[in-house]
Write a protein that holds these residues in place. Structure first.
Motif, PDB file in Angstrom:
ATOM      1  N   HIS A   1     -37.851 -77.970 -89.539  1.00 49.91           N
ATOM      2  CA  HIS A   1     -36.721 -77.766 -88.637  1.00 49.91           C
ATOM      3  C   HIS A   1     -36.747 -76.322 -88.133  1.00 49.91           C
ATOM      4  O   HIS A   1     -37.406 -75.452 -88.716  1.00 49.91           O
ATOM      5  CB  HIS A   1     -35.386 -77.992 -89.360  1.00 49.91           C
ATOM      6  CG  HIS A   1     -35.356 -79.189 -90.248  1.00 49.91           C
ATOM      7  ND1 HIS A   1     -34.887 -80.411 -89.835  1.00 49.91           N
ATOM      8  CD2 HIS A   1     -35.746 -79.347 -91.546  1.00 49.91           C
ATOM      9  CE1 HIS A   1     -34.987 -81.282 -90.820  1.00 49.91           C
ATOM     10  NE2 HIS A   1     -35.492 -80.661 -91.874  1.00 49.91           N
ATOM     11  N   THR A   2     -36.003 -76.075 -87.070  1.00 51.28           N
ATOM     12  CA  THR A   2     -35.745 -74.702 -86.622  1.00 51.28           C
ATOM     13  C   THR A   2     -34.247 -74.534 -86.434  1.00 51.28           C
ATOM     14  O   THR A   2     -33.521 -75.498 -86.159  1.00 51.28           O
ATOM     15  CB  THR A   2     -36.480 -74.360 -85.310  1.00 51.28           C
ATOM     16  OG1 THR A   2     -36.082 -75.277 -84.293  1.00 51.28           O
ATOM     17  CG2 THR A   2     -37.989 -74.391 -85.508  1.00 51.28           C
ATOM     18  N   LEU A   3     -33.796 -73.307 -86.599  1.00 50.27           N
ATOM     19  CA  LEU A   3     -32.373 -72.992 -86.473  1.00 50.27           C
ATOM     20  C   LEU A   3     -32.239 -71.670 -85.737  1.00 50.27           C
ATOM     21  O   LEU A   3     -32.807 -70.651 -86.152  1.00 50.27           O
ATOM     22  CB  LEU A   3     -31.729 -72.876 -87.862  1.00 50.27           C
ATOM     23  CG  LEU A   3     -30.246 -72.495 -87.894  1.00 50.27           C
ATOM     24  CD1 LEU A   3     -29.396 -73.617 -87.306  1.00 50.27           C
ATOM     25  CD2 LEU A   3     -29.808 -72.160 -89.318  1.00 50.27           C
ATOM     26  N   ARG A   4     -31.484 -71.685 -84.627  1.00 53.67           N
ATOM     27  CA  ARG A   4     -31.196 -70.455 -83.913  1.00 53.67           C
ATOM     28  C   ARG A   4     -30.123 -69.658 -84.659  1.00 53.67           C
ATOM     29  O   ARG A   4     -29.068 -70.185 -85.035  1.00 53.67           O
ATOM     30  CB  ARG A   4     -30.692 -70.769 -82.505  1.00 53.67           C
ATOM     31  CG  ARG A   4     -31.788 -71.096 -81.517  1.00 53.67           C
ATOM     32  CD  ARG A   4     -32.640 -69.891 -81.187  1.00 53.67           C
ATOM     33  NE  ARG A   4     -31.864 -68.781 -80.658  1.00 53.67           N
ATOM     34  CZ  ARG A   4     -32.260 -67.505 -80.673  1.00 53.67           C
ATOM     35  NH1 ARG A   4     -33.426 -67.167 -81.205  1.00 53.67           N
ATOM     36  NH2 ARG A   4     -31.493 -66.570 -80.165  1.00 53.67           N
ATOM     37  N   VAL A   5     -30.412 -68.388 -84.912  1.00 48.57           N
ATOM     38  CA  VAL A   5     -29.458 -67.463 -85.517  1.00 48.57           C
ATOM     39  C   VAL A   5     -29.454 -66.203 -84.665  1.00 48.57           C
ATOM     40  O   VAL A   5     -30.367 -65.999 -83.853  1.00 48.57           O
ATOM     41  CB  VAL A   5     -29.844 -67.138 -86.983  1.00 48.57           C
ATOM     42  CG1 VAL A   5     -29.787 -68.388 -87.844  1.00 48.57           C
ATOM     43  CG2 VAL A   5     -31.220 -66.491 -87.054  1.00 48.57           C
ATOM     44  N   PRO A   6     -28.460 -65.342 -84.801  1.00 53.20           N
ATOM     45  CA  PRO A   6     -28.449 -64.121 -83.987  1.00 53.20           C
ATOM     46  C   PRO A   6     -29.728 -63.301 -84.180  1.00 53.20           C
ATOM     47  O   PRO A   6     -30.054 -62.886 -85.287  1.00 53.20           O
ATOM     48  CB  PRO A   6     -27.223 -63.367 -84.501  1.00 53.20           C
ATOM     49  CG  PRO A   6     -26.310 -64.447 -84.978  1.00 53.20           C
ATOM     50  CD  PRO A   6     -27.215 -65.476 -85.588  1.00 53.20           C
ATOM     51  N   GLY A   7     -30.482 -63.136 -83.121  1.00 55.01           N
ATOM     52  CA  GLY A   7     -31.665 -62.291 -83.151  1.00 55.01           C
ATOM     53  C   GLY A   7     -32.951 -62.956 -83.584  1.00 55.01           C
ATOM     54  O   GLY A   7     -33.995 -62.292 -83.628  1.00 55.01           O
ATOM     55  N   ALA A   8     -32.931 -64.257 -83.901  1.00 53.68           N
ATOM     56  CA  ALA A   8     -34.149 -64.885 -84.405  1.00 53.68           C
ATOM     57  C   ALA A   8     -34.030 -66.407 -84.346  1.00 53.68           C
ATOM     58  O   ALA A   8     -32.939 -66.956 -84.160  1.00 53.68           O
ATOM     59  CB  ALA A   8     -34.436 -64.448 -85.843  1.00 53.68           C
ATOM     60  N   THR A   9     -35.161 -67.060 -84.525  1.00 50.27           N
ATOM     61  CA  THR A   9     -35.213 -68.512 -84.717  1.00 50.27           C
ATOM     62  C   THR A   9     -35.860 -68.758 -86.070  1.00 50.27           C
ATOM     63  O   THR A   9     -37.018 -68.348 -86.288  1.00 50.27           O
ATOM     64  CB  THR A   9     -36.013 -69.201 -83.616  1.00 50.27           C
ATOM     65  OG1 THR A   9     -35.394 -68.959 -82.350  1.00 50.27           O
ATOM     66  CG2 THR A   9     -36.091 -70.708 -83.851  1.00 50.27           C
ATOM     67  N   LEU A  10     -35.144 -69.387 -86.984  1.00 51.79           N
ATOM     68  CA  LEU A  10     -35.626 -69.593 -88.344  1.00 51.79           C
ATOM     69  C   LEU A  10     -36.342 -70.930 -88.471  1.00 51.79           C
ATOM     70  O   LEU A  10     -35.806 -71.972 -88.078  1.00 51.79           O
ATOM     71  CB  LEU A  10     -34.471 -69.557 -89.340  1.00 51.79           C
ATOM     72  CG  LEU A  10     -33.638 -68.274 -89.416  1.00 51.79           C
ATOM     73  CD1 LEU A  10     -32.557 -68.427 -90.476  1.00 51.79           C
ATOM     74  CD2 LEU A  10     -34.515 -67.065 -89.702  1.00 51.79           C
ATOM     75  N   TYR A  11     -37.535 -70.882 -89.020  1.00 53.83           N
ATOM     76  CA  TYR A  11     -38.255 -72.100 -89.405  1.00 53.83           C
ATOM     77  C   TYR A  11     -37.874 -72.439 -90.839  1.00 53.83           C
ATOM     78  O   TYR A  11     -37.893 -71.571 -91.718  1.00 53.83           O
ATOM     79  CB  TYR A  11     -39.761 -71.882 -89.312  1.00 53.83           C
ATOM     80  CG  TYR A  11     -40.579 -73.028 -89.873  1.00 53.83           C
ATOM     81  CD1 TYR A  11     -40.933 -74.105 -89.078  1.00 53.83           C
ATOM     82  CD2 TYR A  11     -40.980 -73.024 -91.208  1.00 53.83           C
ATOM     83  CE1 TYR A  11     -41.668 -75.169 -89.589  1.00 53.83           C
ATOM     84  CE2 TYR A  11     -41.708 -74.084 -91.732  1.00 53.83           C
ATOM     85  CZ  TYR A  11     -42.052 -75.144 -90.920  1.00 53.83           C
ATOM     86  OH  TYR A  11     -42.773 -76.191 -91.446  1.00 53.83           O
ATOM     87  N   HIS A  12     -37.506 -73.714 -91.089  1.00 55.17           N
ATOM     88  CA  HIS A  12     -37.194 -74.091 -92.468  1.00 55.17           C
ATOM     89  C   HIS A  12     -37.624 -75.525 -92.729  1.00 55.17           C
ATOM     90  O   HIS A  12     -37.855 -76.311 -91.796  1.00 55.17           O
ATOM     91  CB  HIS A  12     -35.705 -73.893 -92.771  1.00 55.17           C
ATOM     92  CG  HIS A  12     -34.760 -74.691 -91.924  1.00 55.17           C
ATOM     93  ND1 HIS A  12     -34.099 -75.816 -92.380  1.00 55.17           N
ATOM     94  CD2 HIS A  12     -34.343 -74.528 -90.655  1.00 55.17           C
ATOM     95  CE1 HIS A  12     -33.319 -76.300 -91.434  1.00 55.17           C
ATOM     96  NE2 HIS A  12     -33.450 -75.542 -90.377  1.00 55.17           N
ATOM     97  N   GLU A  13     -37.756 -75.836 -94.007  1.00 57.37           N
ATOM     98  CA  GLU A  13     -38.216 -77.149 -94.453  1.00 57.37           C
ATOM     99  C   GLU A  13     -37.244 -77.708 -95.484  1.00 57.37           C
ATOM    100  O   GLU A  13     -36.616 -76.953 -96.239  1.00 57.37           O
ATOM    101  CB  GLU A  13     -39.611 -77.042 -95.075  1.00 57.37           C
ATOM    102  CG  GLU A  13     -40.671 -76.549 -94.100  1.00 57.37           C
ATOM    103  CD  GLU A  13     -42.038 -76.360 -94.732  1.00 57.37           C
ATOM    104  OE1 GLU A  13     -43.028 -76.275 -93.974  1.00 57.37           O
ATOM    105  OE2 GLU A  13     -42.121 -76.274 -95.975  1.00 57.37           O
ATOM    106  N   THR A  14     -37.130 -79.031 -95.526  1.00 51.98           N
ATOM    107  CA  THR A  14     -36.344 -79.690 -96.558  1.00 51.98           C
ATOM    108  C   THR A  14     -37.176 -80.785 -97.202  1.00 51.98           C
ATOM    109  O   THR A  14     -38.080 -81.357 -96.589  1.00 51.98           O
ATOM    110  CB  THR A  14     -35.051 -80.311 -95.984  1.00 51.98           C
ATOM    111  OG1 THR A  14     -35.395 -81.275 -94.986  1.00 51.98           O
ATOM    112  CG2 THR A  14     -34.156 -79.245 -95.381  1.00 51.98           C
TER     113      THR A  14
END
Length: 278
Positions: A5-18
């Motif tokens: 998954h990806t998640l937009r946060v202030p200043g970045a786009t976070l890649y994460h897995e579940t």
């Protein structure tokens, strides 16, 4: 099964897995690490938790909106909270961090205790709590200056000489390395200079909020490796546990125990987070 998954946060786009099922457990890697570093222990915990791992901002597949910049513990803790809200909105979640990830876990607990069921912080390099904090800050500055003058290999050698023999070799792989491991190693090599330049010194200077942690100590476990006893990475966890009046948990292995002893680490994480004594 791992989902990405990806998640937009202030200043970045976070890649994460579940992976897995059950209550959310966010595992936080150390400096320069990413989601795949925690594969061994994440796989072992997936039967009991929905395990969330990610690439911290600026590393691997989590791109900053701009150029590389100094990283700060509260910003990373805010990222962790947003990940939990995306995966497990409103439900108390579990967090376990190793090394720099343990500092992030402590900050998250100190500022958002009601959001968390339990937290385990494994060998947080919180040099600011030590009586020789100024000496440790000077050491990390020296590592940075060595990197600037002589490059990554020389800086790594200086770092290891200063912290002691705290890493154990990873278990050998039979045959050719899986592509996921090969790709991870390439990413970590690219992350290492960024960690030295933009994370080591600012994270080491972070001062935990001891009053806030004391108020939430009933849901906190501080832990360290049996093989690091007597070396620098062991000291902050031991001192914080003493100041907070809670026992220090011990894991087999060294600073990278979650990779070298994943089954034992998973059992201990399960015990300390859930009270599971299987």
């Amino acid at each position: 099964m791992i989902t990405s998954h990806t998640l937009r946060v202030p200043g970045a786009t976070l890649y994460h897995e579940t992976r897995g099922a059950g209550p959310a457990l966010l595992l936080l890697p150390g400096a320069g690490g990413d989601a795949a570093v925690l594969d061994p222990v994440a796989d072992a915990l997936a039967a009991d938790f929905t395990v969330v791992t990610h690439d911290p901002r600026g590393y691997s597949r989590s791109a900053l909106d701009g150029p590389p910049a100094e990283q700060w513990v509260p910003v990373h803790a805010d990222d962790a909270l947003r990940l939990l809200d995306a995966v497990s909105p409103g439900e108390p979640a579990y967090v376990a961090g190793v090394s720099s990830g343990a500092i992030v876990a402590l900050d998250l607990l100190s500022r958002h205790p009601g959001r968390l069921a339990r937290v385990l912080a494994y060998e947080p390099p919180s040099w600011s709590v030590l009586p020789d904090a100024a000496e440790q800050a000077a050491f990390f500055q020296e590592v940075y200056e060595t990197f600037q003058a002589r490059g990554l290999e020389a800086a790594g050698a200086r770092f290891l000489a200063g912290v002691g023999p705290v890493m154990l070799p990873a278990p050998p792989h039979q045959g050719e390395l899986p592509s996921r491991i090969r790709e991870m190693r390439q990413r970590l090599l690219a992350n290492a200079p960024l960690a030295i330049q933009y994370e080591h010194r600012s994270f080491a200077a972070y001062e935990p909020d001891l009053a806030a942690l004391a108020a939430a100590r009933d849901r906190l476990t501080l832990a360290a490796g049996t093989a690091t006893r007597g070396h620098l990475p062991y000291r902050p966890a031991a001192l914080l546990a003493e100041r907070l009046g809670i026992p220090l948990a011990h894991f087999p292995g060294a600073h990278n125990a979650w990779s070298t002893h994943p089954a034992e680490a998973a059992d201990l994480l399960r015990t300390h987070l859930l009270g599971d004594t299987r």
